[in-house]
Structure formats: C-alpha cells, structure tokens
Scaffold this active site. Structure first.
Site, PDB file in Angstrom:
ATOM      1  N   HIS A  79       5.438   1.934   0.197  1.00  0.00           N
ATOM      2  CA  HIS A  79       6.268   2.516  -0.869  1.00  0.00           C
ATOM      3  C   HIS A  79       5.627   2.223  -2.210  1.00  0.00           C
ATOM      4  CE1 HIS A  79       7.634  -1.627  -0.596  1.00  0.00           C
ATOM      5  NE2 HIS A  79       8.292  -1.514  -1.742  1.00  0.00           N
ATOM      6  N   HIS A  97       6.474   0.635  -4.984  1.00  0.00           N
ATOM      7  CA  HIS A  97       6.717  -0.513  -5.856  1.00  0.00           C
ATOM      8  C   HIS A  97       5.366  -1.171  -6.166  1.00  0.00           C
ATOM      9  CE1 HIS A  97      11.251  -1.072  -4.883  1.00  0.00           C
ATOM     10  NE2 HIS A  97      11.085  -0.459  -6.046  1.00  0.00           N
ATOM     11  N   ASP A 124       4.135  -4.097  -6.481  1.00  0.00           N
ATOM     12  CA  ASP A 124       3.546  -5.192  -5.704  1.00  0.00           C
ATOM     13  C   ASP A 124       2.918  -4.721  -4.392  1.00  0.00           C
ATOM     14  OD1 ASP A 124       6.382  -4.765  -5.274  1.00  0.00           O
ATOM     15  OD2 ASP A 124       6.388  -6.492  -3.940  1.00  0.00           O
ATOM     16  N   HIS A 125       3.127  -3.460  -4.017  1.00  0.00           N
ATOM     17  CA  HIS A 125       2.539  -2.942  -2.777  1.00  0.00           C
ATOM     18  C   HIS A 125       1.343  -2.019  -3.004  1.00  0.00           C
ATOM     19  CE1 HIS A 125       5.747  -4.362   0.061  1.00  0.00           C
ATOM     20  NE2 HIS A 125       6.277  -4.607  -1.114  1.00  0.00           N
ATOM     21  N   HIS A 172      14.985   1.134   2.206  1.00  0.00           N
ATOM     22  CA  HIS A 172      14.725   0.298   1.044  1.00  0.00           C
ATOM     23  C   HIS A 172      15.378   0.945  -0.181  1.00  0.00           C
ATOM     24  CE1 HIS A 172      12.754  -2.821  -1.129  1.00  0.00           C
ATOM     25  NE2 HIS A 172      11.819  -2.076  -1.686  1.00  0.00           N
ATOM     26  N   ASP A 184       8.984  -3.028   3.229  1.00  0.00           N
ATOM     27  CA  ASP A 184      10.253  -3.518   2.691  1.00  0.00           C
ATOM     28  C   ASP A 184      11.386  -2.708   3.294  1.00  0.00           C
ATOM     29  OD1 ASP A 184       8.565  -5.039   1.181  1.00  0.00           O
ATOM     30  OD2 ASP A 184       9.412  -4.462  -0.757  1.00  0.00           O
ATOM     31  N   HIS A 196       6.624 -11.134   3.719  1.00  0.00           N
ATOM     32  CA  HIS A 196       7.212 -10.719   2.429  1.00  0.00           C
ATOM     33  C   HIS A 196       8.296 -11.714   2.021  1.00  0.00           C
ATOM     34  CE1 HIS A 196       9.219  -8.096  -0.591  1.00  0.00           C
ATOM     35  NE2 HIS A 196       8.053  -7.496  -0.668  1.00  0.00           N
TER      36      HIS A 196
END
Lengths: 305, 305
Positions: free
Chosen positions: B60, B62, B64-65, B138, B209, B267
């Site tokens: 996804h 976000h 941090d990914h 998510h 996530d 995670h």
C-alpha cells in the site's frame, strides 16, 4: 555546540556508513545539513530528537542527499510535531517536496516552509549567529553552508565599573553589549574601560558535494571545523574531477588554505572499506584531519583568546 | 527458498528494526515485498544482491512501505543495472514513481515496469510458481501477497519403468511430467505406475498492513509461512482496529484458522522494545510462532510427504 555525523558515505550506503547527513545542535536548536535516505533512523539512534526547533539545509538535488526528507516528515507527523519546519535548498526542492506530499499518503501535522536559494548570501540571521551559503562546484547546482556565530561580548569586570562609580543596573548591560554610557557628571565611559575585547564566535562549514573550490576555501576561512567532500583517494583524482567531487588530499589542501582548526573527511566512496589510506593522503597536506564516522559527535568549544 | 526479513518495524524505525521489507530468494530470482526507507542499505548488509532478476511487490502507499524505492533505484543505477525491474502495487504507485523520477536527479540505467493492481488475482505465473494477491483490510487500499509454488512431479522410479519395458528417453520425461504414454504393443502406462504421488509446492504469504481478515485467512490456507501484521499487543486492540492493524493475538488466531506451518509476527510498533509480550500473547492461540527480526533468514524446505 555539538556536531553529530548521521551519515558519512557518498552515493551508496555501506554497513557502517549511511547516506550523507550532519546535525548541529546549538543550545536547543537543531540544524540538519542534507538528509540522505535513512537519516530519520540515524537520528533515532543518535538521540538527536524530532521535536526541536529545526532547520534543514539541502546542498543539492541528488537522491542520496534528499531522499530522507519524506520519511523524516512522516515520522515527525506520527510523533505529533506542530512546530513549523524550515527547509532551505537549491531550486527544485519545492517541487520535490510537493511531489511526494501528493503521491505518498501521510498526514503532515506541521507546516513545511521551503525556501529555494537562488544566490549565495546569509539565509538566516539572529542576534547570535547567521547561516550562510556559497556556491559549490558539483555536476549540478550545489551549495555549501556555514554556521557563523557572531562575536560575543568580552568579559565584563564589575570591579572596574564600581571603581568608576557606575551603579549596578542597566548601564552595566549597555557596556556589556558594547554601548558607551554617560556618568552623572557628564564623563563618557566606553565599553573598553570595563570589558575585555570581544571574543570570536564559532564557525562550522559543510561543503556538500564539490570539487576543490577557491570560493569555498575563502568561505571556510578560519572555521573551527570544515566538513569537506572527500569521496576518493589520489588513485581516482581524475574520476573525482569528472564527477564534481574532491579527493581527501584536495580537501586537505583547501583546509590548509582556509586555516581551519579541524578538517573532517566526509562523503567517502563505499569502495574505501578501510579509509586509512584517505587519512594518510590528507595528512600530507594538513595535520588536524580525521575521518568522519557515523554517530561521531564533536563538541566545538570556543577558541581560547 | 530463503526468506530474509530486511525490516520488521511498523511506521517508525528503531535502532534494531528498519521499516518493512521482506525478501524471498527462490533459485536465482529475488522477490521483494514492500520497500520501506533504508531497504537498500539492509539489502547491502544482508548481501541480497542488486543485480538479480527482481520483482517488487508493494502492499500500500503509506510512506513507510514505499519510500525506499527511489534510493534503491538510484543504487541499482550506480551499480549499472540494465535488467528491467518490475514493480507491482496498488493504484497510485505509478504516479509516485513518476513524481520522484521527475524531481530528483538520478539517471536510471534500466527500465522500470510498473503494474498497478486493481483486482485480486494471479499477478505472475511460471511453470513452477505463481504470485497472487488478495485485498487486505487497512485504512487505505492495501494488498496481501503470496508466493504459491505449483505441485512438483512425484519421484520417478527408473527401475519400474525398465521393468515395464519403457526405454530411457523422452517417454520417461512425459511420465515424470504427468503424461501417460503408449508402449509399442499398445499398452498404456499411466504416470502413477512409475512415479510417487505429486508433491505439494511451498507457499509463503505476506499480509502487509491489515486488520484480521477472513479473506486473508483463506488466502493463507496451509501456507508454510505466514508473515502477518502484529503491530500491537492486546493492550492496544482498540487502537489496532481503528488504525487497520492487528494485534499479535489476532495474527495468531488467523494462523490457527489457516493451519499454516509457521507464523512470523511482523510490523511491530516501536513501543515494544522487548517483543516478548507479543510472543506470549500470540502463543495462547498458535504454537509455531516467532518474532521476525531484521536480517533473520529462514530456509523454507518442502513439507515431508
């Protein structure tokens, strides 16, 4: 004033060196120079802190110097930062920041104020210091930055003031901050009569990526610390020149011309697994030189006067 | 088949855990799941290699990914990669990649092929395996991914083939690959007569996530390894639900329903400095569970048949 190296490699990270970033902590204020990928994690490990009054200075728009910004902004947001964050850098910085704000999902909790620098000048000035920049010589437009503290008042001698009949109070302050005062009888007392000479402030210069440059040698004149591009050794001097970098020897020659107190060799190519050779080459030209290492912290004290 | 955890934290990195990324090395092919900031450096340290045939799967958008992608592309370019690189992910991925290609200066030396996934299905299939995805649950559109190996031929018994009068040659191959053959006299020999039953392939599922999801429990059915969101402990179950994450206990319940062989808790929120509590909570529901750690490498062997 504390200087912490957060990342000391050039272009590609290694197990021991992250991508370029350097922090200066002055009183409660944080100045970050460059922000390579992974800088936020280095800041965690070095306990630099994310909530401080912070200014970030980007030298140029190569990925290894800016790609840590988005993640840093995200983490600051997750930690609830509300204080505005100022980011200075070359043209293109604003577009880059807008691009990732639009294409990655994270809710910024604080204002980001971007200032693109189109000419070398004083960027930011307070009563105590200024941050200045100068054009570096790299393959794309690039800046060097310096933190220049202003002169501090010389030591005030209360006993001398008393002897001249100046009562303790606002007149002492005026003298300390270099203003003459008038006594009741009309006599003028100059600051020199009751204070020692003004003391020099500290000066730190961060070259970013650059070829050896006479302009930067002048910019760094008398600095307490010069952090200079030292990507290659003498064996790759031609490559350094082609790619807009310096060798460790060239950095040392600049340090020698600038009469700086200390030189840190910075932005080392990943090929120098043992950087001893770079240090030895630099020492031919300048004695007070060391290799910057990730998480090394220096306490820059005032010069003895 | 080797699974290496390159980053195991959630949202914010810690000294010991980088942002999410997991590598699967299958024969000479590399599959990377998520690419948090700093992944390229983790790949250096883990010696995963940058020149391999590689596919990247983003769960996804976000930060941090995905924020490790630009730096990874830059390093691959500096190392002279020419092989195309395929990146799969949710809608928005293409725009993100275009944005940083336009605003950061680095010369890509290889083609990047982006495929945005708009429906759950098999993404990529060879004779030996497929990579599939399923919608996760998510706060924004998110995918889980799985590497599903196909059944392998059962062991071939040359002595049985010889006894039936089948000469060594292409007919042996046909039987091994599950095709019946005809002997000269007209008699049909079925694969079963000369081979053991077909053996199951291996299966690895990476949740990304997600809240606990019946769909993902089904997707992970019988997996050798399930790598599942375990951001929080039981103390923060409500927060987990609000933010679209799972607790370690919930991950364990999914593992139990899916009858997987092993569960990796992945995670983890930075607040769990010691993740022992998460492990203990998970063990209430599922025995074969461990906490994923950065640089941990697992050799996923075939199930005994």
């Amino acid at each position: 004033m504390l200087v912490t190296f957060l990342g000391t490699s050039g272009s590609i990270p290694t197990a021991n060196r992250n991508l370029p970033s350097m922090a200066i902590l002055r009183q409660s204020e944080l100045f970050l120079f460059d922000c390579g990928e992974g800088t936020q994690r280095q800041m965690f490990i070095a306990r630099v802190g994310f909530g401080r009054k912070t200014k970030i200075f980007i030298t140029h728009m190569h990925g290894d110097h800016v790609l840590g910004l988005p993640g840093l902004f995200q983490t600051m947001s997750l930690l609830g930062r509300e204080e505005p964050l100022e980011v200075f850098g070359p043209p293109g910085l604003q577009k880059f920041i807008e691009a990732f704000k639009k294409t990655v999902q994270f809710g910024l909790t604080f204002p980001v104020i971007v200032e693109e620098i189109r000419d070398g000048r004083s960027l930011y000035e307070t009563r105590d210091y200024s941050i200045r920049c100068a054009q570096a010589e790299h393959s794309i437009p690039a800046l060097a930055y310096g933190l220049f503290e202003k002169e501090r008042p010389g030591r005030f001698h209360p006993e001398k003031a008393m002897a001249l009949g100046i009562p303790k109070g606002p007149k002492w302050s005026q003298l300390q901050y270099n203003e003459p005062i008038a006594l009741e009888g009309g006599r003028i007392v100059t600051p020199k009569e009751v204070t020692d000479p003004r003391r020099p402030g500290r000066k730190i210069v961060y070259s970013g990526d650059t070829k050896p440059s006479a302009r930067l040698a002048k910019f760094a004149q008398g600095a307490d610390l010069l952090v200079h591009d030292s990507t290659f050794g003498d064996d790759l001097q031609e490559k350094a020149s082609e790619e807009g970098h310096s060798t460790a020897s060239q950095a040392a020659q600049i340090a020698e011309q600038s009469k700086v107190s200390f030189l840190a060799l910075f932005h080392l190519s990943a090929r120098y697994v043992n950087p001893k050779i770079l240090l030895e080459e630099a020492k031919q030209f300048f004695t007070n030189v060391f290799v910057a290492e990730d998480f090394m912290t220096l306490n820059i004290s005032y010069k003895k006067t």
